[in-house]
Design a protein around this motif. Structure first.
Motif, PDB file in Angstrom:
ATOM      1  N   LYS A 177       1.098  -1.143   0.436  1.00  0.00           N
ATOM      2  CA  LYS A 177       0.488  -0.088  -0.040  1.00  0.00           C
ATOM      3  C   LYS A 177       1.072   1.463   0.016  1.00  0.00           C
ATOM      4  O   LYS A 177       0.369   2.302  -0.499  1.00  0.00           O
ATOM      5  N   ASP A 178       1.602   1.272   0.112  1.00  0.00           N
ATOM      6  CA  ASP A 178       2.758   2.426   0.669  1.00  0.00           C
ATOM      7  C   ASP A 178       3.825   2.517  -1.178  1.00  0.00           C
ATOM      8  O   ASP A 178       4.208   3.303  -1.131  1.00  0.00           O
ATOM      9  N   GLU A 179       3.600   1.377  -1.199  1.00  0.00           N
ATOM     10  CA  GLU A 179       4.328   2.205  -3.144  1.00  0.00           C
ATOM     11  C   GLU A 179       3.519   1.826  -3.883  1.00  0.00           C
ATOM     12  O   GLU A 179       3.951   2.140  -4.854  1.00  0.00           O
ATOM     13  N   ILE A 180       2.934   1.091  -3.978  1.00  0.00           N
ATOM     14  CA  ILE A 180       1.369   1.054  -5.111  1.00  0.00           C
ATOM     15  C   ILE A 180      -0.142   1.601  -5.064  1.00  0.00           C
ATOM     16  O   ILE A 180       0.159   1.731  -3.805  1.00  0.00           O
ATOM     17  N   LYS A 181      -0.433   2.188  -6.457  1.00  0.00           N
ATOM     18  CA  LYS A 181      -1.852   2.382  -6.225  1.00  0.00           C
ATOM     19  C   LYS A 181      -2.530   2.372  -6.514  1.00  0.00           C
ATOM     20  O   LYS A 181      -4.404   2.880  -6.405  1.00  0.00           O
ATOM     21  N   LEU A 182      -2.527   0.673  -6.034  1.00  0.00           N
ATOM     22  CA  LEU A 182      -3.351  -0.845  -7.182  1.00  0.00           C
ATOM     23  C   LEU A 182      -3.765  -1.177  -5.952  1.00  0.00           C
ATOM     24  O   LEU A 182      -3.626  -1.074  -4.713  1.00  0.00           O
ATOM     25  N   PRO A 183      -5.684  -1.299  -5.966  1.00  0.00           N
ATOM     26  CA  PRO A 183      -6.171  -2.112  -5.134  1.00  0.00           C
ATOM     27  C   PRO A 183      -5.329  -3.440  -5.074  1.00  0.00           C
ATOM     28  O   PRO A 183      -5.296  -3.646  -5.593  1.00  0.00           O
ATOM     29  N   ILE A 184      -5.336  -4.282  -3.354  1.00  0.00           N
ATOM     30  CA  ILE A 184      -4.864  -5.233  -3.267  1.00  0.00           C
ATOM     31  C   ILE A 184      -6.024  -6.280  -3.303  1.00  0.00           C
ATOM     32  O   ILE A 184      -6.698  -5.846  -1.864  1.00  0.00           O
ATOM     33  N   HIS A 185      -5.930  -7.269  -3.767  1.00  0.00           N
ATOM     34  CA  HIS A 185      -6.461  -8.524  -3.327  1.00  0.00           C
ATOM     35  C   HIS A 185      -5.919  -9.492  -2.729  1.00  0.00           C
ATOM     36  O   HIS A 185      -5.306  -9.990  -3.358  1.00  0.00           O
ATOM     37  N   LEU A 186      -6.292  -9.929  -1.774  1.00  0.00           N
ATOM     38  CA  LEU A 186      -5.790 -11.476  -0.657  1.00  0.00           C
ATOM     39  C   LEU A 186      -6.261 -12.570  -1.348  1.00  0.00           C
ATOM     40  O   LEU A 186      -7.632 -12.929  -0.638  1.00  0.00           O
ATOM     41  N   HIS A 187      -5.760 -13.987  -1.777  1.00  0.00           N
ATOM     42  CA  HIS A 187      -6.266 -14.845  -1.928  1.00  0.00           C
ATOM     43  C   HIS A 187      -5.765 -15.989  -0.580  1.00  0.00           C
ATOM     44  O   HIS A 187      -4.110 -16.115  -1.047  1.00  0.00           O
ATOM     45  N   THR A 188      -6.257 -16.258   0.088  1.00  0.00           N
ATOM     46  CA  THR A 188      -5.767 -17.709   0.979  1.00  0.00           C
ATOM     47  C   THR A 188      -6.222 -18.757   1.272  1.00  0.00           C
ATOM     48  O   THR A 188      -7.571 -19.168   0.833  1.00  0.00           O
ATOM     49  N   HIS A 189      -5.926 -19.769   1.932  1.00  0.00           N
ATOM     50  CA  HIS A 189      -6.506 -21.173   2.007  1.00  0.00           C
ATOM     51  C   HIS A 189      -6.659 -20.967   3.838  1.00  0.00           C
ATOM     52  O   HIS A 189      -6.225 -20.366   3.768  1.00  0.00           O
ATOM     53  N   ASN A 190      -7.262 -22.562   4.055  1.00  0.00           N
ATOM     54  CA  ASN A 190      -7.102 -22.540   6.030  1.00  0.00           C
ATOM     55  C   ASN A 190      -6.212 -23.914   5.795  1.00  0.00           C
ATOM     56  O   ASN A 190      -6.933 -24.671   6.879  1.00  0.00           O
ATOM     57  N   THR A 191      -5.914 -24.289   5.096  1.00  0.00           N
ATOM     58  CA  THR A 191      -4.990 -25.823   5.595  1.00  0.00           C
ATOM     59  C   THR A 191      -4.468 -25.253   7.096  1.00  0.00           C
ATOM     60  O   THR A 191      -4.693 -26.502   7.031  1.00  0.00           O
ATOM     61  N   ALA A 192      -3.689 -24.541   7.431  1.00  0.00           N
ATOM     62  CA  ALA A 192      -2.763 -24.438   8.306  1.00  0.00           C
ATOM     63  C   ALA A 192      -3.748 -24.120   9.823  1.00  0.00           C
ATOM     64  O   ALA A 192      -3.478 -23.994  10.421  1.00  0.00           O
ATOM     65  N   GLY A 193      -4.743 -23.336   9.533  1.00  0.00           N
ATOM     66  CA  GLY A 193      -5.570 -22.940  10.255  1.00  0.00           C
ATOM     67  C   GLY A 193      -5.625 -21.159  10.576  1.00  0.00           C
ATOM     68  O   GLY A 193      -6.335 -21.260  11.022  1.00  0.00           O
ATOM     69  N   THR A 194      -4.882 -20.700  10.069  1.00  0.00           N
ATOM     70  CA  THR A 194      -4.943 -19.779  10.010  1.00  0.00           C
ATOM     71  C   THR A 194      -4.715 -18.534   9.130  1.00  0.00           C
ATOM     72  O   THR A 194      -5.175 -17.324   8.774  1.00  0.00           O
ATOM     73  N   GLY A 195      -5.868 -19.095   7.748  1.00  0.00           N
ATOM     74  CA  GLY A 195      -6.764 -18.590   6.734  1.00  0.00           C
ATOM     75  C   GLY A 195      -7.441 -16.832   8.307  1.00  0.00           C
ATOM     76  O   GLY A 195      -7.044 -15.888   7.326  1.00  0.00           O
ATOM     77  N   ASP A 196      -8.264 -17.022   8.237  1.00  0.00           N
ATOM     78  CA  ASP A 196      -9.310 -15.617   8.736  1.00  0.00           C
ATOM     79  C   ASP A 196      -8.634 -14.785   9.305  1.00  0.00           C
ATOM     80  O   ASP A 196      -8.779 -14.157   9.439  1.00  0.00           O
ATOM     81  N   MET A 197      -7.588 -15.170  10.120  1.00  0.00           N
ATOM     82  CA  MET A 197      -6.868 -14.308  11.211  1.00  0.00           C
ATOM     83  C   MET A 197      -5.675 -13.183   9.708  1.00  0.00           C
ATOM     84  O   MET A 197      -5.330 -12.174  10.564  1.00  0.00           O
ATOM     85  N   THR A 198      -5.130 -14.580   8.778  1.00  0.00           N
ATOM     86  CA  THR A 198      -4.569 -14.145   8.205  1.00  0.00           C
ATOM     87  C   THR A 198      -5.463 -12.843   7.587  1.00  0.00           C
ATOM     88  O   THR A 198      -4.761 -11.412   7.172  1.00  0.00           O
ATOM     89  N   TYR A 199      -6.685 -12.782   7.017  1.00  0.00           N
ATOM     90  CA  TYR A 199      -7.216 -11.938   6.254  1.00  0.00           C
ATOM     91  C   TYR A 199      -7.445 -10.769   7.812  1.00  0.00           C
ATOM     92  O   TYR A 199      -7.876  -8.984   6.448  1.00  0.00           O
ATOM     93  N   LEU A 200      -7.553 -11.156   8.597  1.00  0.00           N
ATOM     94  CA  LEU A 200      -7.724 -10.159   9.616  1.00  0.00           C
ATOM     95  C   LEU A 200      -7.427  -8.801   9.997  1.00  0.00           C
ATOM     96  O   LEU A 200      -7.184  -7.758   9.717  1.00  0.00           O
ATOM     97  N   LYS A 201      -6.187  -9.656   9.483  1.00  0.00           N
ATOM     98  CA  LYS A 201      -5.164  -8.412   9.869  1.00  0.00           C
ATOM     99  C   LYS A 201      -4.302  -7.507   8.546  1.00  0.00           C
ATOM    100  O   LYS A 201      -3.871  -6.636   7.903  1.00  0.00           O
TER     101      LYS A 201
END
Length: 466
Positions: free
Chosen positions: A194-218
């Motif tokens: 966000k500091d370096e580019i002006k484009l929207p950021i889209h995050l794609h993850t999985h929940n294989t290790a059970g951390t996906g929801d927390m990753t999205y929140l942060k």
């Protein structure tokens, strides 16, 4: 400051690719499509990835017809697909004219947004697809294949995103296919982008290790604009974090998505039946449904895990899965730390299987492994293990330019090869991507039409004239 988070649901593509080997049929999708169209998603992922192959190989469906039907059934929602850059949806590089035509026809048939990535993060391999998508009027989402190694630093990813921005991308996606991006690093990475580019950021993850929801929140707290989720019947595990859970979590906050949990619940009821059917057929393995922290050690994405399970089952060697999972990171290191995403995940995974089953590492080597070490897929993130390179390809010179530069125009050649089966322009691309299974599909299509025509003719002649 209020920031409405946008949601892309993967229920019609990556969710069932990750959990059910991409076996959801169009008949499972269409009854619920009008409701999905009302929910108000930013987009639905409906095509690309392994869907094209699976439609032809296992479901006897024309993938182009699937896309057309979904477009007609969901006129109000943006449709997104996943494209492997110069590989398109196949497992090799294609000539630029094939890439151009594929992007053009994907958009013509209903795709709005094309997420374009390269398995090695070699920007040269996505440039043509980016240009072709823009020319056809589509939205380009340029994706960073996220992984971890000594070369894959925060700075590395930021510089790659800046390169994609200059290339003409409309959106930058962090594609975390194996759930390796942990919550606090997600915050720092999104903030750095966000500091370096002006484009929207889209995050794609999985929940294989059970951390996906927390990753999205942060990530959302750091300024992420769009996230991928999957409706709960095919969410979590090796799939994306569940849609309803994240919607409920953000409800009433500055990040509220505005999506209706009641409508989401109705949609989930439908897909619960679909998931139950897939489980009853043995298509969904229990291995892909639960949290496995080993994903952080082996870096195996969900689709790759299901493929490994299938390969070993076919060889009668299911008990070797732990050994293969231990071998995967070793092969990856030997190969210069490629991110594990199609096709590199299949290449590394299959080589790991061979190394374990043959009892000697690199005693048997696939053509694809040789090609990867020869530079045929592009530039590897790091120099591969010199000893292994010597053993696998000998003194062969490693390619140092864009692989597709060596491929002459192919479209007319493919058109000539499959001329007897052609019924529409899209058939040429189907054949180009999967020639053997395409011919079988075309032959079955012709046989079915011949049968119908014969029945109609027989019915007409069965009426006796007065």
């Amino acid at each position: 400051m209020t920031k409405k988070i946008k949601i892309m649901d993967t229920i019609l593509r990556d969710a069932h690719q990750s959990q059910a080997a991409t076996r959801m049929s169009i008949d499972d999708m269409l009854p619920i499509a009008p409701l999905l169209d009302k929910i108000g998603y930013y987009a639905l992922e409906v095509w690309g990835g392994a869907t094209f192959d699976s439609c032809l190989r296992f479901l006897n469906e024309d993938p182009w017809e699937r896309l057309q039907k979904l477009r007609a059934a969901m006129p109000n929602t943006k449709l997104q697909m996943l494209l492997r850059g110069q590989n398109l949806l196949g497992y090799k590089h294609y000539a630029d004219d094939v890439v151009d035509k594929f992007c053009e026809l994907s958009i013509k048939n209903g795709i709005d947004i094309i997420r374009i990535f390269d398995a090695l993060n070699d920007a040269r391999n996505i440039k043509r697809a980016v240009e072709a998508t823009k020319k056809a009027g589509g939205t380009v989402e340029a994706a960073i294949s996220y992984t971890t190694s000594q070369v894959h630093t925060r700075k590395y990813f930021v510089e790659l995103a800046k390169e994609y921005e200059k290339m003409g991308a409309d959106i930058i996606c962090i594609k975390d296919m194996a759930n390796l991006l942990l919550p606090y690093e997600a915050y720092e990475l999104v903030k750095a982008l966000k500091d370096e580019i002006k484009l929207p950021i889209h995050l794609h993850t999985h929940n294989t290790a059970g951390t996906g929801d927390m990753t999205y929140l942060k990530a959302i707290e750091a300024g992420c604009d769009i996230v991928d989720t999957a409706l709960s019947p095919l969410g979590n595990g090796t799939s994306q974090p569940a849609t309803e859970s994240l919607i409920a979590t953000l409800r009433g906050t500055q990040y509220d998505t505005g999506l209706d949990l009641g409508l989401l619940s109705q949609a989930a009821d439908h897909f619960r039946g679909v998931a139950d059917k897939l489980k009853s057929k043995g298509i969904i393995s229990p291995n892909v449904l639960s949290v496995d922290i080993k994903a952080l050690i082996y870096q195996v994405p969900g689709g790759m895990l299901s493929n490994l399970i299938s390969q070993l089952k076919q060889q009668g060697a299911s008990d070797k899965l732990p050994d293969v999972l231990m071998e995967v990171p070793k092969v990856r290191a030997d190969f210069g730390y490629p991110p594990l995403v199609t096709p590199s995940s299949q290449i590394v995974g299959t080589q790991a299987v061979l190394n374990v089953l043959s009892g000697e590492r690199y005693k048997m080597v696939t053509k694809e492994s040789k090609d990867m070490l020869s530079g045929e897929y592009g530039k590897l993130p790091m120099e591969p293990n010199a000893e292994i390179v010597k053993k696998v390809i000998g003194d062969k010179k490693v390619k140092d330019h864009r692989p597709a530069d060596d491929i002459a125009p192919e479209l007319e050649k493919y058109k000539a090869e499959c001329a007897e089966y052609l019924e529409k322009e899209e058939d040429v691309l189907t054949y180009a991507l999967f020639p053997q299974i395409a011919v079988k599909f075309f032959q079955n299509r012709q046989a079915a039409k011949y049968k119908i025509d014969t029945e109609i003719y027989t019915d007409k002649t069965a009426v006796h004239p007065v």
